[in-house]
Design a protein around this motif. Structure first.
Motif, PDB file in Angstrom:
ATOM      1  N   GLY A   1       0.823  -1.195   0.000  1.00 56.93           N
ATOM      2  CA  GLY A   1       0.000   0.000   0.000  1.00 56.93           C
ATOM      3  C   GLY A   1       0.857   1.245   0.000  1.00 56.93           C
ATOM      4  O   GLY A   1       2.053   1.193  -0.296  1.00 56.93           O
ATOM      5  N   SER A   2       0.243   2.369   0.331  1.00 61.77           N
ATOM      6  CA  SER A   2       1.013   3.618   0.333  1.00 61.77           C
ATOM      7  C   SER A   2       0.468   4.553   1.398  1.00 61.77           C
ATOM      8  O   SER A   2      -0.709   4.499   1.748  1.00 61.77           O
ATOM      9  CB  SER A   2       0.922   4.287  -1.031  1.00 61.77           C
ATOM     10  N   ILE A   3       1.359   5.382   1.884  1.00 68.27           N
ATOM     11  CA  ILE A   3       0.950   6.430   2.814  1.00 68.27           C
ATOM     12  C   ILE A   3       0.862   7.713   2.015  1.00 68.27           C
ATOM     13  O   ILE A   3       1.739   8.016   1.201  1.00 68.27           O
ATOM     14  CB  ILE A   3       1.940   6.511   3.991  1.00 68.27           C
ATOM     15  N   HIS A   4      -0.241   8.421   2.198  1.00 72.59           N
ATOM     16  CA  HIS A   4      -0.542   9.597   1.380  1.00 72.59           C
ATOM     17  C   HIS A   4       0.631  10.593   1.380  1.00 72.59           C
ATOM     18  O   HIS A   4       1.243  10.814   2.430  1.00 72.59           O
ATOM     19  CB  HIS A   4      -1.800  10.266   1.940  1.00 72.59           C
TER      20      HIS A   4
ATOM     21  N   LEU B   1       0.656  13.680   1.463  1.00 71.59           N
ATOM     22  CA  LEU B   1       0.487  14.761   2.447  1.00 71.59           C
ATOM     23  C   LEU B   1       0.881  14.276   3.844  1.00 71.59           C
ATOM     24  O   LEU B   1       1.479  15.015   4.626  1.00 71.59           O
ATOM     25  CB  LEU B   1      -0.959  15.277   2.444  1.00 71.59           C
TER      26      LEU B   1
ATOM     27  N   PHE C   1      -4.567  15.323  -4.799  1.00 65.06           N
ATOM     28  CA  PHE C   1      -4.421  14.883  -3.416  1.00 65.06           C
ATOM     29  C   PHE C   1      -5.716  14.302  -2.849  1.00 65.06           C
ATOM     30  O   PHE C   1      -5.695  13.465  -1.969  1.00 65.06           O
ATOM     31  CB  PHE C   1      -3.995  16.049  -2.518  1.00 65.06           C
ATOM     32  N   TYR C   2      -6.847  14.802  -3.334  1.00 66.26           N
ATOM     33  CA  TYR C   2      -8.129  14.424  -2.725  1.00 66.26           C
ATOM     34  C   TYR C   2      -8.961  13.524  -3.642  1.00 66.26           C
ATOM     35  O   TYR C   2     -10.101  13.225  -3.348  1.00 66.26           O
ATOM     36  CB  TYR C   2      -8.929  15.683  -2.362  1.00 66.26           C
ATOM     37  N   SER C   3      -8.383  13.114  -4.780  1.00 65.43           N
ATOM     38  CA  SER C   3      -9.143  12.341  -5.761  1.00 65.43           C
ATOM     39  C   SER C   3      -9.274  10.877  -5.348  1.00 65.43           C
ATOM     40  O   SER C   3     -10.209  10.208  -5.746  1.00 65.43           O
ATOM     41  CB  SER C   3      -8.442  12.406  -7.117  1.00 65.43           C
ATOM     42  N   GLY C   4      -8.314  10.374  -4.560  1.00 71.11           N
ATOM     43  CA  GLY C   4      -8.309   8.950  -4.242  1.00 71.11           C
ATOM     44  C   GLY C   4      -7.875   8.102  -5.424  1.00 71.11           C
ATOM     45  O   GLY C   4      -8.025   6.887  -5.402  1.00 71.11           O
ATOM     46  N   ASP C   5      -7.354   8.726  -6.452  1.00 71.17           N
ATOM     47  CA  ASP C   5      -6.918   8.018  -7.662  1.00 71.17           C
ATOM     48  C   ASP C   5      -5.760   7.084  -7.297  1.00 71.17           C
ATOM     49  O   ASP C   5      -4.673   7.541  -6.941  1.00 71.17           O
ATOM     50  CB  ASP C   5      -6.478   9.049  -8.711  1.00 71.17           C
ATOM     51  N   VAL C   6      -6.003   5.772  -7.382  1.00 66.03           N
ATOM     52  CA  VAL C   6      -4.952   4.840  -6.939  1.00 66.03           C
ATOM     53  C   VAL C   6      -3.733   4.885  -7.866  1.00 66.03           C
ATOM     54  O   VAL C   6      -2.627   4.544  -7.467  1.00 66.03           O
ATOM     55  CB  VAL C   6      -5.460   3.382  -6.805  1.00 66.03           C
ATOM     56  N   ARG C   7      -3.941   5.357  -9.105  1.00 66.13           N
ATOM     57  CA  ARG C   7      -2.789   5.486 -10.006  1.00 66.13           C
ATOM     58  C   ARG C   7      -1.847   6.574  -9.505  1.00 66.13           C
ATOM     59  O   ARG C   7      -0.657   6.563  -9.760  1.00 66.13           O
ATOM     60  CB  ARG C   7      -3.270   5.802 -11.428  1.00 66.13           C
TER      61      ARG C   7
ATOM     62  N   LEU D   1      -1.888   7.468  -6.021  1.00 65.66           N
ATOM     63  CA  LEU D   1      -1.467   7.061  -4.669  1.00 65.66           C
ATOM     64  C   LEU D   1      -0.373   5.989  -4.696  1.00 65.66           C
ATOM     65  O   LEU D   1       0.519   5.993  -3.858  1.00 65.66           O
ATOM     66  CB  LEU D   1      -2.682   6.554  -3.882  1.00 65.66           C
ATOM     67  N   ARG D   2      -0.463   5.064  -5.676  1.00 67.74           N
ATOM     68  CA  ARG D   2       0.511   3.966  -5.730  1.00 67.74           C
ATOM     69  C   ARG D   2       1.949   4.452  -5.853  1.00 67.74           C
ATOM     70  O   ARG D   2       2.879   3.724  -5.560  1.00 67.74           O
ATOM     71  CB  ARG D   2       0.223   3.072  -6.944  1.00 67.74           C
TER      72      ARG D   2
ATOM     73  N   PHE E   1       3.473   6.635  -4.171  1.00 64.79           N
ATOM     74  CA  PHE E   1       4.118   7.206  -2.975  1.00 64.79           C
ATOM     75  C   PHE E   1       4.481   6.135  -1.948  1.00 64.79           C
ATOM     76  O   PHE E   1       3.905   5.104  -1.900  1.00 64.79           O
ATOM     77  CB  PHE E   1       3.192   8.248  -2.348  1.00 64.79           C
TER      78      PHE E   1
ATOM     79  N   PHE F   1      -2.952  -1.350   1.761  1.00 62.10           N
ATOM     80  CA  PHE F   1      -3.921  -0.250   1.683  1.00 62.10           C
ATOM     81  C   PHE F   1      -3.242   1.047   1.247  1.00 62.10           C
ATOM     82  O   PHE F   1      -2.132   1.351   1.674  1.00 62.10           O
ATOM     83  CB  PHE F   1      -4.573  -0.017   3.052  1.00 62.10           C
TER      84      PHE F   1
ATOM     85  N   HIS G   1      -6.051   7.519   1.631  1.00 61.19           N
ATOM     86  CA  HIS G   1      -6.852   8.476   0.862  1.00 61.19           C
ATOM     87  C   HIS G   1      -7.174   9.675   1.739  1.00 61.19           C
ATOM     88  O   HIS G   1      -7.343   9.530   2.952  1.00 61.19           O
ATOM     89  CB  HIS G   1      -8.139   7.759   0.417  1.00 61.19           C
ATOM     90  N   TYR G   2      -7.196  10.869   1.131  1.00 61.87           N
ATOM     91  CA  TYR G   2      -7.691  12.068   1.804  1.00 61.87           C
ATOM     92  C   TYR G   2      -8.932  12.483   1.029  1.00 61.87           C
ATOM     93  O   TYR G   2      -8.808  12.834  -0.137  1.00 61.87           O
ATOM     94  CB  TYR G   2      -6.672  13.215   1.708  1.00 61.87           C
TER      95      TYR G   2
END
Lengths: 339, 793
Positions: A105-108, A110, A328-334, A336-337, A339, B509, B512-513
Motif C-alpha cells: 500500500g502507500s501512505i498519502h 500529504l 491529493f483528494y481524488s483517491g486516484d490509486v494510479r 497514490l501507488r 508514494f 492499503f 486516501h484524503y
C-alpha cells in the motif's frame, strides 16, 4: 481375517488413496483422519491387539508401529513438499513462475510530508498539539487580533456554520486553545486540516492542511525564530538551501515575516516554478503579537515568543513536482501507488 | 496594485534596475514583481537602403540592398510604397524579435527572392499605429546603431505590488515613493500645488454638517465653477493607461489621477444637483435606498453612512457616489469632497453590499487625516488645469473631532531583546528620520511622534518591526543555538495513527484524503443525518460536513472503477462532525479510520488471496493486533445501508463495523462492483491502545498435544456458538482452537454441515497425558452435543 492381512489391506488401501488423492483443499487431512485419526484404521488395528496371542504381541506391535510411522512419514512428506494440491510425490515444479503479487500500500504524500516536518520539529523539542476543525470566531479570528470588520479578514475567505461558528481558516486557532490550557513555556507544533471558501481549481482547493508552530518563553527572540526556521529549511530541502526573510503582515505576529527558500529546482537562478525570482515562498512567521497574549491571559510584558505556519500541500507539490492540487483528494490509486 | 516607475520619478530620483527596485520594495515588506513596458523589440538597427529595384515576380514588392553596418550588405524584400534608395530606415535583422518576443525575424524566400530581414513600420515597432509605409528616419547616427538609441520610447517599468492590509498608506505612488526613499535614504519631494482662487467664497456655495463625528470626524469641501467636461489631455490619459486604468473624462480622470498619485480617495459631485447647497453626513434611515454610480439600487442598512444634500442621499460615504449627483457631460459646477470615514463603518457598509471600490479599499485600510487638505487642493488645481473653471475661495473644513498626534515610547533595550541583536543608537535614530518619525531622547528611550499617514504604528512593538524591516530582516543574524525548557513537553494523543498507517500500508492499503465537504445525500446513510451544514457553501455538492468516513471512500472507489481499476484497498483517517447541543460550536468532532476493499486481488497463476468478508475480518484483526489491540471479535449487526454487516468489538467495547453496502448505496455512488467497507472509531482505538498493558509470560516448558475433531451440526448453527462452547469447556489447558474445515454435501445431509477443529492443549506445569487430553476432548464433545446437537463424524 488375520490382523496381518488387515495390515496388508490397510497398506494397499492407503497406497491407492494416495494415488487418487484429489487436489481439493483438506483432502490430505481427510486421509490423515482416515488412517491416523483417533478412530482411524490404524487405531482400530491397535484396538485388535487384545485379540492377538500374548507371545505374538511384541512382534505384531512392531509391525503395527511400522505401519503407523510409514503412513505418517508418507503423509508428512507430501504435505511438506508440495501441499495436498499436487498428487504427484515428485512433481516437476517450474520455479521461474512468478511469485505471488502481494500488493504494497502507500501512505498519502500529504501524510508523508507532514510526518517529515513533524520529525524535524520533534528533534527541536517541539510537542504536538491539535485544534478543532470547527471553531468559533473567537479562536479563529478575535483572539488572534483579527477583529470583526478588519480588512485582514479578506486574506482568508471563510466558511460559516453560524454567524459565530466557522470552519477554521488556519491552524493558528490551536495557539489560542493550547495557551488557554497551558502556562508557558509552550513549544508546540499543530498539524491539521483547514478550510477556505475558494473555488476549486488546479492551484486551490476548498480545504488544505497546515502545520502551525508556537514557542513562548521568557526570552524568545526574532534571531531564534530565524535560527529555528533556517534549520528546518535545511533539514527539509537540503543543507545547501538558503533562506530569506522579508517583512509581511499577520495580525497575530509583530514583527511578521515571510520565509523564502532559494529555489530547489534552479538553485536560485530563476525558473518557471519560482517565477524567475530564484525564491520559493514557504511559510509565514513572526513574533507573537502582545494582543494574542492578552487574549489568553498571559502577561505581555513577561513572555515573548514566535509562531509560524505553513501549508503542507504547497510543500508536497514542490517536493514531488505535483501540478494539480486536486490529485491529493481524488483517491486516484494510479496517483497514490506512486508514494 | 500597479505602480509606474516613471510616475514614481515625480517624487523621487529612483536609481537601480527594475529588479533592484523590486527587491528593495520586497525587502521592505511591499512584495513586488515587475514588467518592462514600452520597447517591445530586440535586434533592430539603423540601416540605409543602398539600392532599390522592382521584384521580378511581384508588382508591389521591392528588392533592396541594405547596409546595416556589417561587412556585407543584405538583400531585403520590402512591400512598402515609400521605400527608395538613400533613405535611413529601422531594420530588423534575422534573429530580431518584435511584439515582446512573440514575432521572430527569420531568413525567408519571398516570391523566389531570399530576404534577410525586414524594414519596419512604426506599428511594427509599437511606436504608433502607422503602417502605410516604412519609417523613414532623419538621422546622422552611424549605420548599425541600435534603433532605441535614436528613437525615444515611452519605456516604463510597471511594478505589481501585493500589499498587506496594514499598509493602506502605500496604496499610491506617493506612498510607494516614500518607502523607496527609506531604502535610498532620500526624501520624497511633493510638487507645490498651484492654487488660484476666485473671490467667491466656498462657504457661499456649500454648508457641511456631520451628524456622527465618530463615523466621519472630518469633511472638507471645495467648489470649482465653470468647468467644461471633455476628454482628458493626452498626458493624463497616458498616465492612467500606464497603470491599467481607463480614461472616462477630464473630471473623473483628474480624481482618479490624484487617488493613484497621493492616495486620498475623494468624490466629485455635480453641484447643481445638490439641493439646498448643503451636505449632511448621517447614517441611513430604515428602508432608505440609493442608486449608486454602477446603476444598482441599493437597500441601505442603518449602519450605512450617507452623504446627503438638502433632501436626499447623494452618496454612500467612502464607497460609491449616487447616480443623482454624478458628473455628466453638461456639468459645469463641481463639489469636491475630501473626508475621513471610519474604516469599520466603510468596511461594514461595503461588505454587506458585496461592493468593493478603490475608495472603500483605502478607507477600510485607514486614511491620512492630515492628507485631506493637500489632496483636495491638488484635485481642485488639477481640475482647473484640465477642465478650466475657477476655484472658490477657501475650504469648507468641518472637523469636529480633531485627531491627536500619536506618540509612542520606544526602548532600545527592549527592542534589542525582542530582535535578539544589537542595534547602535545612531542607527535607530537614522531609521526614525527615514520614516519621518520625530523623536526625542528620554533617558534610555525615545519618545516618538508618528506621522499621520502611518495609522498602522500604534504600539511600541510596531516600531520594533519598523526598525527590523529598515535594517533588513536578513541583516539580523540567526541565533546559533536553540534554547528550550523541559516543562514545555506535552503528550501526543494521536500517536497511534501513524502505527496504523504503517501497518495498513504493509497489508496493501493506500491512504486516501477525501473532501470533508459533501452533498446532503452523502450524510444520510451511515450516520443518520444530523450533519453540520454550511451557511455559505461553494455549491450544494459541498454544503455539509461529513458525518461518516465511509462516503469519501465510496466516492474514491467509484472514481477508480471508472478508470478501469479492478482491485484496490483504501483507508482514510479523518475527522467527522455531528451536531451537538453540548459544545460551544454546536458540533462534535470525532476521528475515524475507514477502510475499503474493492474488487479482486490481481489475477495470478494460482490463487493466493480470497477477497471476501472473511479476508476483511482477518485483515481488521491483524491490523488491530499489530498495534496491540487484542481480543477482537465480530457480531452480526443490522446497520442501515448494508446488506451484510458485522459489529466489531475489542473485549466488550464496540469499536466499529464492517460490511457490504446495499444496492441503494451502490446506485448512489455509481458502483458496479460491491466493495466492503469498515468504519472504526479512532477515539476508542486510541483509548484501548493507551490503556493496553503488555504482560509477558515465559514460553511453555512442557510439550503441547493436538486433537482434531470433526463435528456434524445443523447447517444454520453459527460457528461462533460452537467456538464459544469449545472455549468454555476446554478450560485453561486449551490454548488454541482453529477451525480448519467447513464441509457441506449430500454426505452430511441437506440440513447439516460438518466443521473440523484442531485443538491444541498445553499446561504450564506438567506434561499432559493422552488420557487427560482425551478426557478434555470427551467433555467438549459432550457439551457440544448437549448444547448444539453436534455429533462427531
Amino acid at each position: 481375517v488375520s490382523i496381518t492381512d488387515q495390515i496388508q489391506k490397510v497398506r494397499a488401501e492407503f497406497s491407492s488413496d494416495l494415488e487418487s488423492l484429489s487436489s481439493e483443499n483438506g483432502a490430505l487431512d481427510q486421509i490423515r483422519i482416515k488412517y491416523l485419526g483417533r478412530k482411524g484404521l490404524v487405531a482400530s488395528l491397535f484396538v485388535q491387539m487384545g485379540t492377538v496371542a500374548a507371545d505374538e504381541r511384541p512382534k505384531m506391535g512392531q509391525v503395527l508401529n511400522e505401519l503407523k510411522s510409514d503412513i505418517t512419514a508418507e503423509i508428512d512428506g507430501i504435505s511438506s513438499t508440495v501441499s495436498d494440491s499436487s498428487k504427484s510425490a515428485t512433481p516437476h515444479i517450474d520455479y521461474t513462475l512468478p511469485g505471488d503479487p502481494i500488493p504494497v500500500g502507500s501512505i498519502h504524500p500529504l501524510t508523508q510530508v507532514m510526518e517529515e516536518i513533524k520529525s524535524i520539529f520533534l528533534r527541536l523539542g517541539f510537542s504536538i498539539a491539535y485544534g478543532p476543525e470547527i471553531d468559533t470566531d473567537f479562536y479563529n479570528f478575535e483572539a488572534l487580533n483579527i477583529p470583526k470588520h478588519h480588512p485582514a479578514r479578506d486574506m482568508q475567505d471563510t466558511f460559516y456554520i453560524t454567524d459565530n461558528v466557522l470552519l477554521r481558516t488556519h491552524t493558528s486557532d490551536t495557539q489560542i486553545h493550547f495557551m488557554e490550557n497551558h502556562e508557558p513555556p509552550v513549544r508546540i507544533i499543530a498539524p491539521g486540516r483547514v478550510y477556505r471558501n475558494e473555488d476549486v481549481s488546479v492551484r486551490s482547493y476548498c480545504l488544505f492542511h497546515q502545520i502551525e508552530g508556537l514557542y513562548v518563553d521568557s526570552k524568545v527572540t526574532f534571531a531564534e525564530l530565524k535560527g529555528t526556521l533556517d534549520y528546518f529549511a535545511r533539514e527539509l530541502f537540503g543543507q545547501n538551501v538558503k533562506t530569506r526573510f522579508r517583512p509581511s503582515y499577520f495580525p497575530f505576529t509583530e514583527p511578521s515575516a515571510e520565509m523564502d527558500v532559494s529555489c530547489i529546482f534552479c538553485k536560485g537562478k530563476g525558473c518557471g516554478i519560482c517565477k524567475k525570482t530564484g525564491w520559493l515562498e514557504i511559510l509565514g512567521c513572526g513574533m507573537v503579537d502582545p494582543e494574542v497574549y492578552k487574549s489568553v491571559n498571559y502577561g505581555p510584558e513577561k513572555w515573548t515568543g514566535f509562531a509560524f505556519g505553513m501549508g503542507i500541500e504547497r510543500m508536497a507539490m514542490l517536493k514531488y513536482g505535483i501540478q494539480d492540487i486536486r490529485l491529493f483528494y481524488s483517491g486516484d490509486v494510479r496517483f497514490l501507488r506512486q508514494f | 496594485m500597479k505602480v509606474s516607475l516613471n510616475w514614481l520619478k515625480d517624487y523621487l530620483d529612483v536609481s537601480g534596475t527594475a529588479e533592484e527596485i523590486s527587491d528593495t520594495l520586497t525587502a521592505l515588506g511591499l512584495e513586488a514583481s515587475y514588467e518592462i513596458t514600452g520597447k517591445s523589440f530586440t535586434g533592430i538597427v539603423l540601416g540605409k537602403v543602398i539600392e532599390c529595384g522592382p521584384h521580378e515576380n511581384a508588382d508591389k514588392l521591392s528588392v533592396c540592398e541594405v547596409d546595416i553596418g556589417d561587412e556585407e550588405n543584405y538583400t531585403i524584400v520590402c512591400g512598402a510604397p515609400n521605400v527608395k534608395s538613400g533613405i535611413h530606415v529601422p531594420v530588423a535583422k534575422v534573429g530580431a524579435t518584435l511584439n515582446n518576443g512573440d514575432f521572430k525575424i527569420k531568413q525567408a524566400k519571398l516570391r523566389g527572392v531570399e530576404s534577410s530581414g525586414m524594414i519596419c513600420s512604426e506599428r511594427e515597432l509599437a511606436i504608433s499605429d502607422e503602417h502605410e509605409g516604412i519609417m523613414i528616419l532623419d538621422t546622422k547616427a552611424e549605420i548599425g546603431t541600435p534603433i532605441e538609441e535614436i528613437l525615444t520610447f515611452k519605456e516604463d517599468t510597471l511594478f505589481e505590488i501585493d500589499l498587506t492590509p496594514n499598509r493602506g498608506d502605500c496604496l499610491s505612488h506617493l506612498g510607494v515613493a516614500r518607502e523607496l526613499g527609506i531604502g535610498a535614504g532620500a526624501d520624497v519631494k511633493r510638487r507645490a500645488v498651484d492654487l488660484i482662487e476666485s473671490a467667491n467664497s466656498t462657504s457661499n456655495e456649500i454648508k457641511v454638517s456631520i451628524a456622527d463625528s465618530d463615523a466621519c470626524p472630518r469633511y472638507a469641501a471645495r467648489v470649482v465653477t465653470g468647468v467644461k467636461v471633455r476628454p482628458s489631455p493626452q498626458w493624463l490619459v497616458d498616465r492612467l493607461v500606464s497603470i491599467g486604468q481607463s480614461s472616462i473624462n477630464n473630471i473623473v480622470d483628474a480624481a482618479n489621477y490624484v487617488l493613484m498619485d497621493s492616495g486620498h480617495p475623494m468624490h466629485t459631485f455635480d453641484l447643481d444637483n445638490i439641493s439646498g447647497n448643503e451636505i449632511n453626513v448621517r447614517y441611513a434611515k430604515k428602508g432608505e435606498k440609493l442608486t449608486t454610480l454602477d446603476n444598482e439600487k441599493r437597500d441601505l442598512k442603518d449602519f450605512h453612512l450617507l452623504i446627503c444634500d438638502g433632501d436626499k442621499p447623494i452618496a454612500l460615504a467612502g464607497i460609491m457616489g449616487g447616480i443623482n449627483s454624478e458628473i455628466n457631460d453638461g456639468t459645469t459646477n463641481i463639489l469636491i469632497e475630501s473626508a475621513y470615514f471610519s474604516p469599520t463603518v466603510v468596511r461594514k457598509g461595503a461588505k454587506v453590499l458585496d461592493l468593493s471600490t478603490e475608495a472603500s479599499r483605502r478607507f477600510e485600510r485607514d486614511t491620512d487625516m492630515d492628507g485631506i487638505i493637500p489632496a483636495i487642493n491638488q484635485l481642485a488645481a488639477l481640475i482647473v488645469e484640465v477642465a478650466g473653471g475657477e476655484i472658490c475661495k477657501g475650504v469648507v473644513d468641518e472637523y469636529p473631532a480633531e485627531k491627536m498626534q500619536r506618540t509612542i515610547d520606544f526602548s532600545i533595550e527592549k527592542c534589542e531583546a525582542l530582535l535578539g541583536t544589537h542595534i547602535p543608537k545612531d542607527k535607530i535614530e537614522n531609521i526614525f528620520v527615514s520614516l519621518q518619525i520625530t523623536h526625542t531622547k528620554q533617558n534610555g528611550s525615545f519618545q516618538c511622534i508618528i506621522p499621520s499617514f502611518r495609522n498602522d504604528l500604534e504600539r511600541e512593538v510596531d516600531l520594533y518591526e519598523e526598525v527590523a524591516r529598515v535594517i533588513g530582516y536578513d541583516n539580523i543574524p540567526s541565533s546559533a543555538q536553540f534554547t528550550g525548557s523541559y516543562n514545555s513537553f506535552v503528550e501526543d494523543d494521536q500517536k497511534l495513527d501513524s502505527l496504523l498507517r504503517t501497518q495498513l500500508q504493509a497489508i496493501g492499503f493506500h491512504e486516501h484524503y477525501s473532501n470533508s465537504l459533501q452533498h446532503e445525500k452523502d450524510t444520510l446513510h451511515f450516520a443518520g443525518g444530523d450533519a453540520v451544514q454550511l451557511k455559505n457553501p461553494l455549491s450544494q455538492d459541498m454544503a455539509f460536513i461529513r458525518n461518516s468516513i465511509t462516503p469519501g471512500l465510496l466516492m474514491a472507489a467509484s472514481y477508480n472503477e471508472k478508470r478501469q481499476e479492478k482491485g484496490f484497498k483504501l483507508f482514510e483517517i479523518g475527522a467527522i462532525h455531528n451536531q451537538s447541543k453540548k459544545s460551544a460550536t454546536g458540533t462534535n468532532e470525532k476521528f475515524h479510520l475507514g477502510l475499503l476493499w474493492y474488487g479482486e486481488a490481481q489475477s495470478h497463476w494460482r490463487s493466493y488471496e480470497y477477497r471476501d468478508l472473511f479476508r476483511c475480518k482477518g485483515e481488521i484483526s491483524q491490523m488491530l493486533q499489530s498495534v496491540g489491540i487484542a481480543n477482537v471479535s465480530f457480531k452480526i449487526g443490522n446497520e442501515s445501508g448494508f446488506q451484510i454487516s458485522l459489529k466489531i468489538y475489542s473485549g466488550k467495547t464496540q469499536i466499529g463495523k464492517v460490511g457490504i453496502p446495499d444496492s441503494k448505496i451502490l446506485q448512489q455512488y455509481n458502483l458496479k462492483v460491491n466493495p466492503t467497507v469498515c468504519d472504526l472509531s479512532l477515539h476508542n482505538l486510541r483509548e484501548l491502545w493507551q490503556n493496553q498493558k503488555l504482560v509477558y509470560s515465559p514460553p511453555p516448558a512442557f510439550p503441547s498435544m493436538s486433537r482434531d475433531i470433526a463435528l456434524q451440526v445443523a447447517r444454520d448453527l453459527p460457528a461462533e456458538d460452537l467456538l464459544k462452547t469449545i472455549q468454555k469447556e476446554g478450560g485453561y489447558t486449551l490454548k488454541n482452537i482453529s477451525l480448519f474445515d467447513v464441509y457441506q454435501s449430500d454426505e452430511v445431509g441437506d440440513n447439516n454441515k460438518s466443521l473440523a477443529f484442531s485443538l491444541k492443549f498445553q499446561s504450564e506445569t506438567t506434561t499432559l497425558t493422552d488420557t487427560e487430553v482425551d478426557a478434555d476432548v470427551e467433555k467438549i464433545l459432550n457439551s457440544l452435543n448437549k448444547a448444539h446437537g453436534a455429533t462427531q463424524r
